[in-house]
Design a protein around this motif. Structure first.
Motif, PDB file in Angstrom:
ATOM      1  N   UNK A 116      -3.910  12.004   8.601  1.00  0.00           N
ATOM      2  CA  UNK A 116      -5.328  12.172   8.269  1.00  0.00           C
ATOM      3  C   UNK A 116      -5.498  12.722   6.860  1.00  0.00           C
ATOM      4  N   UNK A 117      -6.656  12.444   6.301  1.00  0.00           N
ATOM      5  CA  UNK A 117      -7.080  13.046   5.038  1.00  0.00           C
ATOM      6  C   UNK A 117      -8.448  13.652   5.266  1.00  0.00           C
ATOM      7  N   UNK A 170     -12.755  18.453   8.441  1.00  0.00           N
ATOM      8  CA  UNK A 170     -13.652  17.297   8.321  1.00  0.00           C
ATOM      9  C   UNK A 170     -12.835  16.118   7.829  1.00  0.00           C
ATOM     10  N   UNK A 171     -12.621  15.144   8.687  1.00  0.00           N
ATOM     11  CA  UNK A 171     -11.888  13.940   8.294  1.00  0.00           C
ATOM     12  C   UNK A 171     -12.775  13.081   7.397  1.00  0.00           C
ATOM     13  N   UNK A 172     -12.209  12.562   6.317  1.00  0.00           N
ATOM     14  CA  UNK A 172     -12.968  11.741   5.375  1.00  0.00           C
ATOM     15  C   UNK A 172     -12.496  10.296   5.429  1.00  0.00           C
ATOM     16  N   UNK A 173     -13.404   9.403   5.086  1.00  0.00           N
ATOM     17  CA  UNK A 173     -13.108   7.976   5.089  1.00  0.00           C
ATOM     18  C   UNK A 173     -13.701   7.331   3.846  1.00  0.00           C
ATOM     19  N   UNK A 174     -12.851   6.689   3.040  1.00  0.00           N
ATOM     20  CA  UNK A 174     -13.336   5.937   1.887  1.00  0.00           C
ATOM     21  C   UNK A 174     -13.676   6.765   0.675  1.00  0.00           C
ATOM     22  N   UNK A 175     -13.246   8.034   0.607  1.00  0.00           N
ATOM     23  CA  UNK A 175     -13.515   8.873  -0.559  1.00  0.00           C
ATOM     24  C   UNK A 175     -12.245   9.639  -0.918  1.00  0.00           C
ATOM     25  N   UNK A 176     -12.248  10.255  -2.091  1.00  0.00           N
ATOM     26  CA  UNK A 176     -11.148  11.100  -2.530  1.00  0.00           C
ATOM     27  C   UNK A 176     -11.541  12.561  -2.307  1.00  0.00           C
ATOM     28  N   UNK A 185     -14.542  17.713  -3.616  1.00  0.00           N
ATOM     29  CA  UNK A 185     -14.578  19.174  -3.530  1.00  0.00           C
ATOM     30  C   UNK A 185     -14.604  19.798  -4.922  1.00  0.00           C
ATOM     31  N   UNK A 186     -13.848  19.243  -5.857  1.00  0.00           N
ATOM     32  CA  UNK A 186     -13.859  19.778  -7.225  1.00  0.00           C
ATOM     33  C   UNK A 186     -15.244  19.631  -7.843  1.00  0.00           C
ATOM     34  N   UNK A 187     -15.916  18.522  -7.574  1.00  0.00           N
ATOM     35  CA  UNK A 187     -17.270  18.323  -8.102  1.00  0.00           C
ATOM     36  C   UNK A 187     -18.236  19.347  -7.510  1.00  0.00           C
ATOM     37  N   UNK A 188     -18.108  19.616  -6.210  1.00  0.00           N
ATOM     38  CA  UNK A 188     -18.985  20.598  -5.565  1.00  0.00           C
ATOM     39  C   UNK A 188     -18.792  21.976  -6.186  1.00  0.00           C
ATOM     40  N   UNK A 189     -17.541  22.392  -6.313  1.00  0.00           N
ATOM     41  CA  UNK A 189     -17.253  23.719  -6.855  1.00  0.00           C
ATOM     42  C   UNK A 189     -17.643  23.836  -8.321  1.00  0.00           C
ATOM     43  N   UNK A 190     -17.442  22.782  -9.078  1.00  0.00           N
ATOM     44  CA  UNK A 190     -17.830  22.802 -10.488  1.00  0.00           C
ATOM     45  C   UNK A 190     -19.330  22.979 -10.634  1.00  0.00           C
ATOM     46  N   UNK A 191     -20.095  22.279  -9.797  1.00  0.00           N
ATOM     47  CA  UNK A 191     -21.550  22.389  -9.856  1.00  0.00           C
ATOM     48  C   UNK A 191     -22.007  23.788  -9.446  1.00  0.00           C
ATOM     49  N   UNK A 192     -21.431  24.329  -8.381  1.00  0.00           N
ATOM     50  CA  UNK A 192     -21.810  25.659  -7.925  1.00  0.00           C
ATOM     51  C   UNK A 192     -21.386  26.726  -8.925  1.00  0.00           C
ATOM     52  N   UNK A 200     -22.002  30.535   5.958  1.00  0.00           N
ATOM     53  CA  UNK A 200     -20.840  30.850   6.783  1.00  0.00           C
ATOM     54  C   UNK A 200     -19.560  30.211   6.259  1.00  0.00           C
ATOM     55  N   UNK A 201     -19.664  29.173   5.432  1.00  0.00           N
ATOM     56  CA  UNK A 201     -18.460  28.565   4.860  1.00  0.00           C
ATOM     57  C   UNK A 201     -17.844  29.519   3.842  1.00  0.00           C
ATOM     58  N   UNK A 202     -16.547  29.735   3.956  1.00  0.00           N
ATOM     59  CA  UNK A 202     -15.836  30.572   2.998  1.00  0.00           C
ATOM     60  C   UNK A 202     -15.087  29.691   1.994  1.00  0.00           C
ATOM     61  N   UNK A 203     -13.937  29.165   2.381  1.00  0.00           N
ATOM     62  CA  UNK A 203     -13.150  28.326   1.472  1.00  0.00           C
ATOM     63  C   UNK A 203     -13.245  26.865   1.894  1.00  0.00           C
ATOM     64  N   UNK A 204     -13.194  25.985   0.902  1.00  0.00           N
ATOM     65  CA  UNK A 204     -13.251  24.537   1.133  1.00  0.00           C
ATOM     66  C   UNK A 204     -12.102  23.900   0.369  1.00  0.00           C
ATOM     67  N   UNK A 205     -11.073  23.475   1.110  1.00  0.00           N
ATOM     68  CA  UNK A 205      -9.858  22.949   0.492  1.00  0.00           C
ATOM     69  C   UNK A 205      -9.717  21.459   0.776  1.00  0.00           C
ATOM     70  N   UNK A 206      -9.603  20.636  -0.252  1.00  0.00           N
ATOM     71  CA  UNK A 206      -9.363  19.211  -0.009  1.00  0.00           C
ATOM     72  C   UNK A 206      -7.955  18.995   0.519  1.00  0.00           C
ATOM     73  N   UNK A 207      -7.805  18.094   1.466  1.00  0.00           N
ATOM     74  CA  UNK A 207      -6.494  17.755   2.018  1.00  0.00           C
ATOM     75  C   UNK A 207      -6.237  16.282   1.729  1.00  0.00           C
ATOM     76  N   UNK A 208      -5.359  16.037   0.762  1.00  0.00           N
ATOM     77  CA  UNK A 208      -5.094  14.667   0.326  1.00  0.00           C
ATOM     78  C   UNK A 208      -4.055  13.964   1.184  1.00  0.00           C
TER      79      UNK A 208
END
Length: 324
Positions: free
Chosen positions: A38-39, A127-133, A138-145, A155-163
């Motif tokens: 999974x990714x 959160x399983x992803x389909x058709x995206x990187x 996640x880098x775009x979200x953090x950069x914007x924030x 309630x969300x603390x850390x958000x780590x992409x799993x490639x």
């Protein structure tokens, strides 16, 4: 005789009960559990997993639509031709099978862009992803924030992409990462790196052994890859949950506060107030330099004032000047 007929109709063949028993023994949540291959995105939260999933869907949906466009849904019923529907109306059994197939397709076979699966650990959502990187999203979200300092979650603390994911056994991890690390570390690519490791509900893996083996693989891909624990170009994230190893290579891990959504929106002033000891050496030197300059400036002003005062005292007073 009449009373025996209803009882006879209630009887079912033995195969019916055997099939039902087999379905009943199917583990809860089967098909929606974190597994190798999974990714997605691994999210930690503070006790409230259900609310965490809701926040994750909202946040990922917002930025997913922004980067990849609105998600397209396909209705299985629309793919049925008019002739198929007419034939189904004449055959009740065929119509029933078709309906069951449609339900199954919509629930099990259809893959959504974001789908929550059982992570296997408390306070962790996957959160399983389909058709995206995942790493780009996640880098775009953090950069914007980080830029806007706008808090978007509670309630969300850390958000780590799993490639990538593999089985959490040393031989499987070594075999998998030899290929997985190539886009970042195989010559001519190179970079400084660090490895962060976390294991949950797993006791057979050794932190020291995992870090040593993975660092050796990175070095074998290109000898110019160097370890940097202060400000590396890449951070290799290793998250082990039960028998699944989740991997990713992320950028700006230090800048984005270890990919913590609560910390990344804080201003530098808030960080200094909450963690005075966390000020960097460079910041300390700048502060010390500024204080030294201020002290030198004050000392210079005091000397100038003393000089002016002595000159005034040495001048003759008005009355003294009139005396011959």
């Amino acid at each position: 005789m009449a009373a025996a007929e209803p009882a006879a109709r209630k009887r079912r063949p033995k195969g019916h009960f055997a099939a039902g028993a087999g379905r009943a023994k199917r583990p809860r949540g089967a098909g929606r559990q974190l597994e190798a291959g999974m990714r997605g995105i691994l999210i930690t939260c503070n006790m409230n997993e259900r609310k965490c999933v809701g926040e994750a869907y909202s946040l990922l949906g917002e930025y997913g639509d922004l980067l990849y466009g609105p998600e397209q849904f396909s209705d299985h019923e629309e793919r049925l031709s008019a002739s198929d529907r007419e034939e189904d109306e004449d055959d009740v059994e065929a119509a029933l099978k078709k309906e069951v197939g449609q339900i199954r397709a919509s629930t099990e076979q259809k893959l959504r862009r974001f789908q929550s699966v059982e992570s296997g650990a408390n306070n962790v959502v996957f959160i399983r992803t389909q058709g995206i990187e995942p790493e780009n999203l996640v880098h775009h979200i953090l950069k914007d924030m980080h830029t806007t300092k706008k808090k978007k979650t509670r309630v969300i603390l850390r958000m780590l992409p799993i490639s990538g994911t593999c089985k959490a056994f040393m031989e499987d991890m070594k075999k998998y990462t030899e290929t997985f690390f190539e886009p970042w570390f195989k010559a001519p690519n190179k970079g400084t790196f660090q490895i962060v490791y976390k294991a949950r509900n797993n006791s057979h893996m050794s932190r020291e052994e995992v870090i040593k083996e993975l660092a050796g693989i990175v070095g074998s891909l290109n000898p110019e890859n160097k370890v940097d624990l202060n400000n590396p170009q890449y951070t290799i994230v290793v998250e082990i949950i039960k028998t699944v190893c989740c991997l990713s290579v992320v950028r700006d891990y230090v800048l984005f506060r270890k990919y913590n959504l609560q910390e990344v929106v804080k201003s530098n002033k808030e960080d200094a107030q909450q963690n005075p000891s966390g000020v960097t050496e460079e910041q300390n030197s700048e502060v010390a330099k500024a204080e030294t300059e201020e002290q030198e400036k004050s000392s210079k002003e005091i000397k100038e004032e003393n000089k002016n005062q002595s000159e005034i005292e040495s001048e003759p007073k008005g009355n003294d000047a009139l005396i011959v």
